[in-house]
Write an enzyme that holds these catalytic residues in place. Sequence first.
Site, mmCIF file in Angstrom:
data_model
loop_
_atom_site.group_PDB
_atom_site.id
_atom_site.type_symbol
_atom_site.label_atom_id
_atom_site.label_comp_id
_atom_site.label_asym_id
_atom_site.label_seq_id
_atom_site.Cartn_x
_atom_site.Cartn_y
_atom_site.Cartn_z
ATOM 1 N N LYS A 1 54.707 61.284 16.485
ATOM 2 C CA LYS A 1 55.623 61.565 17.604
ATOM 3 C C LYS A 1 56.062 63.013 17.509
ATOM 4 O O LYS A 1 56.516 63.456 16.453
ATOM 5 C CB LYS A 1 56.821 60.619 17.525
ATOM 6 C CG LYS A 1 58.032 61.005 18.372
ATOM 7 C CD LYS A 1 59.069 59.898 18.365
ATOM 8 C CE LYS A 1 60.476 60.456 18.184
ATOM 9 N NZ LYS A 1 61.489 59.377 18.111
ATOM 10 N N GLU B 1 59.468 59.694 25.394
ATOM 11 C CA GLU B 1 60.776 59.132 25.067
ATOM 12 C C GLU B 1 61.900 59.966 25.683
ATOM 13 O O GLU B 1 61.930 61.195 25.521
ATOM 14 C CB GLU B 1 60.901 59.103 23.524
ATOM 15 C CG GLU B 1 62.037 58.264 22.992
ATOM 16 C CD GLU B 1 62.023 58.225 21.452
ATOM 17 O OE1 GLU B 1 60.931 58.394 20.857
ATOM 18 O OE2 GLU B 1 63.096 58.050 20.863
HETATM 19 O O1 OSB Z 1 65.673 60.729 19.121
HETATM 20 O O2 OSB Z 1 64.639 59.545 17.711
HETATM 21 C C1 OSB Z 1 65.440 60.442 17.952
HETATM 22 C C2 OSB Z 1 66.573 62.051 14.666
HETATM 23 C C3 OSB Z 1 67.882 62.340 14.967
HETATM 24 C C4 OSB Z 1 68.370 62.053 16.218
HETATM 25 C C5 OSB Z 1 67.538 61.466 17.174
HETATM 26 C C6 OSB Z 1 66.230 61.158 16.880
HETATM 27 C C7 OSB Z 1 65.733 61.489 15.607
HETATM 28 C C8 OSB Z 1 64.352 61.283 15.219
HETATM 29 C C9 OSB Z 1 64.080 61.223 13.742
HETATM 30 O O3 OSB Z 1 63.413 61.255 15.996
HETATM 31 C C10 OSB Z 1 63.545 59.917 13.317
HETATM 32 C C11 OSB Z 1 63.528 59.855 11.816
HETATM 33 O O4 OSB Z 1 62.546 60.317 11.245
HETATM 34 O O5 OSB Z 1 64.499 59.338 11.213
HETATM 35 MG MG MG Z 2 64.550 59.482 20.426
#
Ligand code: OSB
Ligand code: MG
Length: 374
Positions: A161, A213
């Site tokens: 992602k 997303e």
């Molecule tokens: O939008 O998924 C998100 C981290 C901090 C705030 C929002 C998001 C994220 C991540 C990290 O995408 C996911 C991870 O590796 O913990």
């Molecule tokens: Mg997210």
Amino acid sequence: MRIDAILLRELQLPLVRPFETSFGVTRNRRVLLAEIQSEGLTGWGECTAGERPFFSPESTDSAWQVIVNELGPLLAAESPEHGGECPRIFRQVRGNQMAKATLENAIWDLEAQREGISLSQLIGGVRESIPCGVSLGIQSSIPELMAIIEKELAAGYQRIKLKCKPGWDVEVFEKVRSRWPGILLSCDANSAYRLRDADHLTAFDAFDLLMIEQPLWHDDFYYHSMLQKRLETPICLDESIRNRRDALAAIEMESCRIINIKLGRVGGFSEAIAVHNAAQERGIPVWCGGMLETGIGRSHNIALSSLQNFSLPGDVSASARYWAEDIIEPEVTVSSTGEIVIPDTPGRGYEVRTDLVERLAVRKQAIRALELVG
Ligand code: OSB
Ligand code: MG
């Protein structure tokens, strides 16, 4: 279960590498942990709020205040038998889902231990292992990103992602897709675009992305439904989905075709299970998001991901991607086929390294049932 004590700690710990999204860069985490003692057992919860209120309205500091002043006293005055009673206990307090989840998830951990079963078993999990993906932050150059992707694919991760924003999107996808035509690839905008960018977003369709997303506003369903009509790529909602009703509205309006479930964002296991079930009944697949958790939050995410409808690889990955040293034992590891095995020991299935937790704590507060009643 009698609540003997609720101990709050704030830990400060640096990430092994900075994590950049469209809303900012995180280098050091300030993590709030709840330790709940009950009849000789200890349950743990982790607050997934960020240091600043940029992902959601909550922050480490707001959650601390709400737990100390409101939720902690409400919980300490009750003797809940089940984690599922927490939404009722906390009902008077509006919002503050991440603060609520911190305590509720610790109660679910305690309940599983009391029953002598794993947290996964307690919630009705059906998987023995979960498929894992990685979420890669915005990098300073495309070659740097390519090197990271190469490493993560070699480690076995099943889905990549890419965090994106205007200026870090189509050119990046083009390079990544031409090098790896067959991988599962998705992107996460964290609300970086507006409806006037719709033409630009339709260009994302050329890259066979598994999903886009949260492209638009953090609290929106309507404009996402307008956008989804114009996109072939499925929209996945993250920020917008705070509870089961939100999930129903989003599905009904066709604002998304996939839902990211985060325990903190929806207020804990009760609501996460409700969102999962609502999506499953309507044929909408879900996956488990991450919030740069330590091993405690990570172990809750692993248990959650064992439910049936978590059919897409999540953002739950190995401890070592985040921390020089995680606060659990063993650390979370991912197999060469990109899977995490669900522990089958009582509770979360990972021990907390209490010595390390003490050493990293910069703030502590005890909430005791008796003091509150007295
Ligand atoms: O939008 O998924 C998100 C981290 C901090 C705030 C929002 C998001 C994220 C991540 C990290 O995408 C996911 C991870 O590796 O913990
Ligand atoms: Mg997210």
